[in-house]
Scaffold this motif. Structure first.
Motif, mmCIF file in Angstrom:
data_model
loop_
_atom_site.group_PDB
_atom_site.id
_atom_site.type_symbol
_atom_site.label_atom_id
_atom_site.label_comp_id
_atom_site.label_asym_id
_atom_site.label_seq_id
_atom_site.Cartn_x
_atom_site.Cartn_y
_atom_site.Cartn_z
ATOM 1 N N SER A 217 75.448 34.667 187.387
ATOM 2 C CA SER A 217 76.049 33.768 186.394
ATOM 3 C C SER A 217 75.504 33.990 184.992
ATOM 4 C CB SER A 217 75.807 32.303 186.794
ATOM 5 O OG SER A 217 74.434 31.955 186.649
ATOM 6 N N LEU A 218 74.559 34.910 184.832
ATOM 7 C CA LEU A 218 73.912 35.132 183.542
ATOM 8 C C LEU A 218 74.489 36.368 182.853
ATOM 9 C CD1 LEU A 218 70.194 34.524 184.603
ATOM 10 C CD2 LEU A 218 71.772 32.890 183.546
ATOM 11 N N PRO A 219 75.224 36.211 181.750
ATOM 12 C CA PRO A 219 75.779 37.379 181.049
ATOM 13 C C PRO A 219 74.707 38.262 180.414
ATOM 14 C CG PRO A 219 76.902 35.341 180.398
ATOM 15 C CD PRO A 219 75.693 34.944 181.171
ATOM 16 N N LEU A 220 73.443 37.823 180.450
ATOM 17 C CA LEU A 220 72.394 38.606 179.795
ATOM 18 C C LEU A 220 72.265 40.009 180.399
ATOM 19 C CD1 LEU A 220 69.590 38.641 181.700
ATOM 20 C CD2 LEU A 220 69.487 36.278 180.934
ATOM 21 N N PHE A 221 72.640 40.171 181.660
ATOM 22 C CA PHE A 221 72.599 41.503 182.269
ATOM 23 C C PHE A 221 73.632 42.423 181.611
ATOM 24 C CE2 PHE A 221 70.696 38.817 185.475
ATOM 25 C CZ PHE A 221 69.639 39.577 185.943
ATOM 26 N N GLN A 222 74.852 41.906 181.455
ATOM 27 C CA GLN A 222 75.897 42.691 180.803
ATOM 28 C C GLN A 222 75.591 42.878 179.320
ATOM 29 O OE1 GLN A 222 76.383 40.275 182.957
ATOM 30 N NE2 GLN A 222 78.034 40.749 184.379
ATOM 31 N N SER A 223 74.990 41.866 178.700
ATOM 32 C CA SER A 223 74.629 41.973 177.286
ATOM 33 C C SER A 223 73.651 43.121 177.063
ATOM 34 C CB SER A 223 74.007 40.664 176.792
ATOM 35 O OG SER A 223 74.949 39.606 176.822
ATOM 36 N N ALA A 224 72.786 43.360 178.041
ATOM 37 C CA ALA A 224 71.825 44.457 177.944
ATOM 38 C C ALA A 224 72.445 45.794 178.345
ATOM 39 C CB ALA A 224 70.611 44.165 178.826
ATOM 40 N N GLY A 225 73.728 45.780 178.718
ATOM 41 C CA GLY A 225 74.413 47.014 179.085
ATOM 42 C C GLY A 225 74.057 47.531 180.455
ATOM 43 N N LEU A 226 73.598 46.636 181.331
ATOM 44 C CA LEU A 226 73.167 47.050 182.658
ATOM 45 C C LEU A 226 74.333 47.081 183.644
ATOM 46 C CD1 LEU A 226 69.908 44.898 182.878
ATOM 47 C CD2 LEU A 226 70.140 47.270 182.102
ATOM 48 N N ARG A 227 74.233 47.962 184.616
ATOM 49 C CA ARG A 227 75.209 48.010 185.711
ATOM 50 C C ARG A 227 74.632 47.216 186.878
ATOM 51 N NH1 ARG A 227 75.766 53.313 187.743
ATOM 52 N NH2 ARG A 227 73.712 53.795 186.873
ATOM 53 N N ILE A 228 75.415 46.269 187.382
ATOM 54 C CA ILE A 228 74.934 45.353 188.420
ATOM 55 C C ILE A 228 75.529 45.734 189.775
ATOM 56 C CG2 ILE A 228 74.881 42.947 189.176
ATOM 57 C CD1 ILE A 228 75.167 42.132 186.284
ATOM 58 N N PHE A 229 74.666 45.787 190.792
ATOM 59 C CA PHE A 229 75.116 46.062 192.149
ATOM 60 C C PHE A 229 74.579 44.988 193.088
ATOM 61 C CE2 PHE A 229 75.190 50.074 189.901
ATOM 62 C CZ PHE A 229 76.478 50.521 190.174
ATOM 63 N N ALA A 230 75.399 44.631 194.069
ATOM 64 C CA ALA A 230 75.125 43.465 194.905
ATOM 65 C C ALA A 230 74.285 43.793 196.127
ATOM 66 C CB ALA A 230 76.444 42.829 195.349
ATOM 67 N N LEU A 231 73.381 42.860 196.439
ATOM 68 C CA LEU A 231 72.644 42.859 197.700
ATOM 69 C C LEU A 231 73.093 41.627 198.477
ATOM 70 C CD1 LEU A 231 69.060 43.655 196.343
ATOM 71 C CD2 LEU A 231 70.463 45.181 197.765
ATOM 72 N N PRO A 232 73.982 41.779 199.446
ATOM 73 C CA PRO A 232 74.498 40.608 200.171
ATOM 74 C C PRO A 232 73.380 39.797 200.825
ATOM 75 C CG PRO A 232 75.825 42.548 200.637
ATOM 76 C CD PRO A 232 74.619 43.025 199.887
ATOM 77 N N VAL A 233 73.527 38.479 200.772
ATOM 78 C CA VAL A 233 72.554 37.558 201.338
ATOM 79 C C VAL A 233 73.116 36.944 202.612
ATOM 80 C CG1 VAL A 233 71.298 35.398 200.958
ATOM 81 C CG2 VAL A 233 71.555 37.023 199.083
ATOM 82 N N ASP A 234 72.320 36.960 203.684
ATOM 83 C CA ASP A 234 72.703 36.238 204.891
ATOM 84 C C ASP A 234 71.662 35.153 205.162
ATOM 85 O OD1 ASP A 234 70.494 37.439 206.144
ATOM 86 O OD2 ASP A 234 71.690 39.054 207.015
ATOM 87 N N ALA A 235 71.636 34.618 206.363
ATOM 88 C CA ALA A 235 70.740 33.505 206.678
ATOM 89 C C ALA A 235 69.265 33.879 206.581
ATOM 90 C CB ALA A 235 71.042 32.978 208.085
ATOM 91 N N GLU A 236 68.958 35.180 206.594
ATOM 92 C CA GLU A 236 67.569 35.622 206.521
ATOM 93 C C GLU A 236 67.239 36.299 205.203
ATOM 94 O OE1 GLU A 236 66.908 38.095 209.932
ATOM 95 O OE2 GLU A 236 66.915 36.405 211.320
ATOM 96 N N GLY A 237 68.120 36.146 204.217
ATOM 97 C CA GLY A 237 67.898 36.791 202.926
ATOM 98 C C GLY A 237 68.646 38.104 202.833
ATOM 99 N N ILE A 238 68.228 38.976 201.931
ATOM 100 C CA ILE A 238 68.895 40.277 201.811
ATOM 101 C C ILE A 238 68.452 41.187 202.948
ATOM 102 C CG2 ILE A 238 68.985 40.069 199.300
ATOM 103 C CD1 ILE A 238 66.800 42.393 199.332
ATOM 104 N N ASN A 239 69.266 42.191 203.223
ATOM 105 C CA ASN A 239 68.904 43.225 204.184
ATOM 106 C C ASN A 239 68.159 44.325 203.418
ATOM 107 O OD1 ASN A 239 68.746 45.405 205.932
ATOM 108 N ND2 ASN A 239 70.800 45.098 206.770
ATOM 109 N N PRO A 240 66.879 44.555 203.687
ATOM 110 C CA PRO A 240 66.108 45.551 202.931
ATOM 111 C C PRO A 240 66.750 46.934 202.903
ATOM 112 C CG PRO A 240 64.641 44.218 204.279
ATOM 113 C CD PRO A 240 66.039 43.861 204.697
#
Length: 477
Positions: A217-240
């Motif tokens: 929800s923070l545009p600061l990542f895009q403001s810095a020109g960064l490329r964002i990639f998702a780490l899906p979260v399940d009941a135990e957190g992210i999958n390493p």
């Protein structure tokens, strides 16, 4: 009015209305000097919230297209359209420029409504209700100490005594070993994230964030020109293992995690996954930014130690604050990490504002050392537990067959999946009409049909009524 907003469009509603009126002025259909409908009338005609029209009229005025006078309403400028009078700046071009992006429209819509809404139910804001602030304790603590004699600039990293206190604080509560020279005091956790993205990364760098995630929800990542990639979260957190996959595909350079009572899901990453995440980060040489605002707010008595407490490689930048455990307006946060990194961030911070005010640091320093602080934490956890229980009861009673959710074991939020198909934009707008605010999951990177309710923001007795009202709204969309 024949024209109507397109609620299926990706273009924000206020921008659609702005361009519509701009076009009418350009075509002479709204000639110079003509009066536009009142804000309330225009809102009724277009079936939008009045504050949306206020925003549009403000933008039109900033662009020089209309003139507004109290008591006279809003009129199309009498000068030739498109040519600003001498000395008038077309601020719209500047507002739409710059590298720092504005807040996402749907979030801004909710926040703007929260500023003006009266007698409603705000389950959107991620903060404590006023009766949970330790105001009397803070006042007493401050009264017992002398006014500081030195009111000059403090150390770029923050008040030394407070940093020393914080080092002891995180050791006691989080089992983190750190010295004062490896701590930077910030204006809340959000400034910490801003400094990290601006100073330690370059435009085009790839970073990994949880999905869903507050970070989304923070545009600061895009403001810095960064490329964002998702780490899906399940009941135990992210999958390493997902970290390895992203690294191989995109050469990610930093990982942003909120492993304890994650926002928005409220989940907790398991110990085996925490250990594996640290192993992978060390093997690949990727730093982790750990955002940890609410891990002290556990309801079952279990302590969830941060990644930083078991970090043996110095790979974790630990971000914390007192916003969720004392008061959001105190604006005291911190970054803990390698001294060289802290020095780099402190230098940037000094360029921005020469450091945080000494007063919130003094107040925080006194309070977290006082015997009243553990009492406040115990009170806060008990109150939040009771409010969580109240929300769970209300969700089961009024939305039991319409949503799915897990009972949070700590933190401030309840994350729900709506079983029926809904459009987040329409659901938000209908809720606003009924004086209900919540955060839709789409602002955190989820598909439509998820909602985050904050049970910490409402008085306990208001929670049941708020959920009931939401249930009625859901029946309408």
């Amino acid at each position: 009015m024949e024209w109507s907003v397109n609620r299926e469009s990706d273009k924000p509603i206020y921008q659609q209305i702005f361009e519509y009126i701009e076009e009418k002025i350009a075509y002479g259909e709204f000639p110079p000097g003509s009066r536009l409908p009142s804000e309330r009338k225009m809102a009724e005609q277009l079936n939008v919230n009045r504050m949306t029209i206020v925003h549009v009229y403000d933008e039109l005025q900033a662009s020089g297209l209309v003139e507004r006078k109290k008591g006279s309403g809003t009129r199309v400028s009498t000068h030739k359209w498109g040519i600003l009078p001498k000395g008038v700046t077309n601020w719209r071009k500047y507002i739409e420029g710059g590298s720092f992006l504005p807040t996402y429209p749907l979030i801004k819509r909710i926040r703007d409504e929260a500023k003006v809404m009266k007698d409603g139910y705000n389950m959107a804001g991620g903060e404590l209700s006023t009766d949970l602030f330790p105001a009397s304790f803070l006042q007493a603590s401050f009264n017992q100490h002398a006014f500081p004699s030195n009111l000059g600039y403090v150390h770029p990293q923050g008040h030394l005594e407070f940093r020393e206190t914080l080092a002891s604080y995180v050791k006691e509560y989080h089992d983190i070993n750190v010295t004062s020279s490896s701590i930077l005091i910030t204006s809340g956790a959000q400034q910490a994230l801003y400094l990290i993205t601006q100073c330690l990364l370059n435009p085009g760098d790839a970073v990994a964030i949880e999905a869903p995630s507050y970070s989304y929800s923070l545009p600061l990542f895009q403001s810095a020109g960064l490329r964002i990639f998702a780490l899906p979260v399940d009941a135990e957190g992210i999958n390493p293992d997902d970290i390895v996959t992203l690294y191989r595909k995109h050469q990610i350079r930093m990982i942003f995690l909120n492993p304890t009572f994650q926002s928005p899901t409220g989940g907790v990453m398991t110990e085996p996954r925490r250990e594996r995440v640290l192993e992978i980060a060390a093997e690949l040489g990727i730093p982790i930014v750990e955002d940890d605002p609410v891990s002290l707010l556990s309801f079952d008595g279990k302590t969830h130690y941060p990644l930083k407490s078991i970090d043996k490689s110095g790979n974790v930048l630990y971000v914390g604050s007192l916003s969720k455990v004392i008061a959001s307006s105190l604006r005291v946060g911190w970054i803990m990490g390698p001294e060289s990194v802290i020095n780099r961030l402190a230098d940037a911070r000094q360029q921005i504002d020469f450091g945080l005010s000494i007063f919130p640091q003094l107040i925080a320093n006194q309070f977290i050392q006082s015997p009243e602080y553990p009492k406040h934490l115990a009170f806060l956890k008990q109150e939040l537990l009771e409010r969580r229980n109240e929300m769970v009861l209300a969700l089961n009673e009024y939305l039991g067959d319409k949503v799915e959710f897990s009972v949070p074991k700590g933190g401030l939020f309840c994350w729900c999946k709506i079983k029926q198909k809904v459009d987040d934009q329409k659901l938000v707008e209908e809720a606003i009409k009924n004086k209900i605010l919540f955060m839709p999951g789409s602002v955190y990177g989820s598909p439509n049909g998820y909602v985050r309710f904050t049970y910490a923001r409402l008085q306990r007795e208001a929670i049941k009524e708020a959920v009931l009202k939401f249930a009625k709204v859901l029946d309408k969309v």
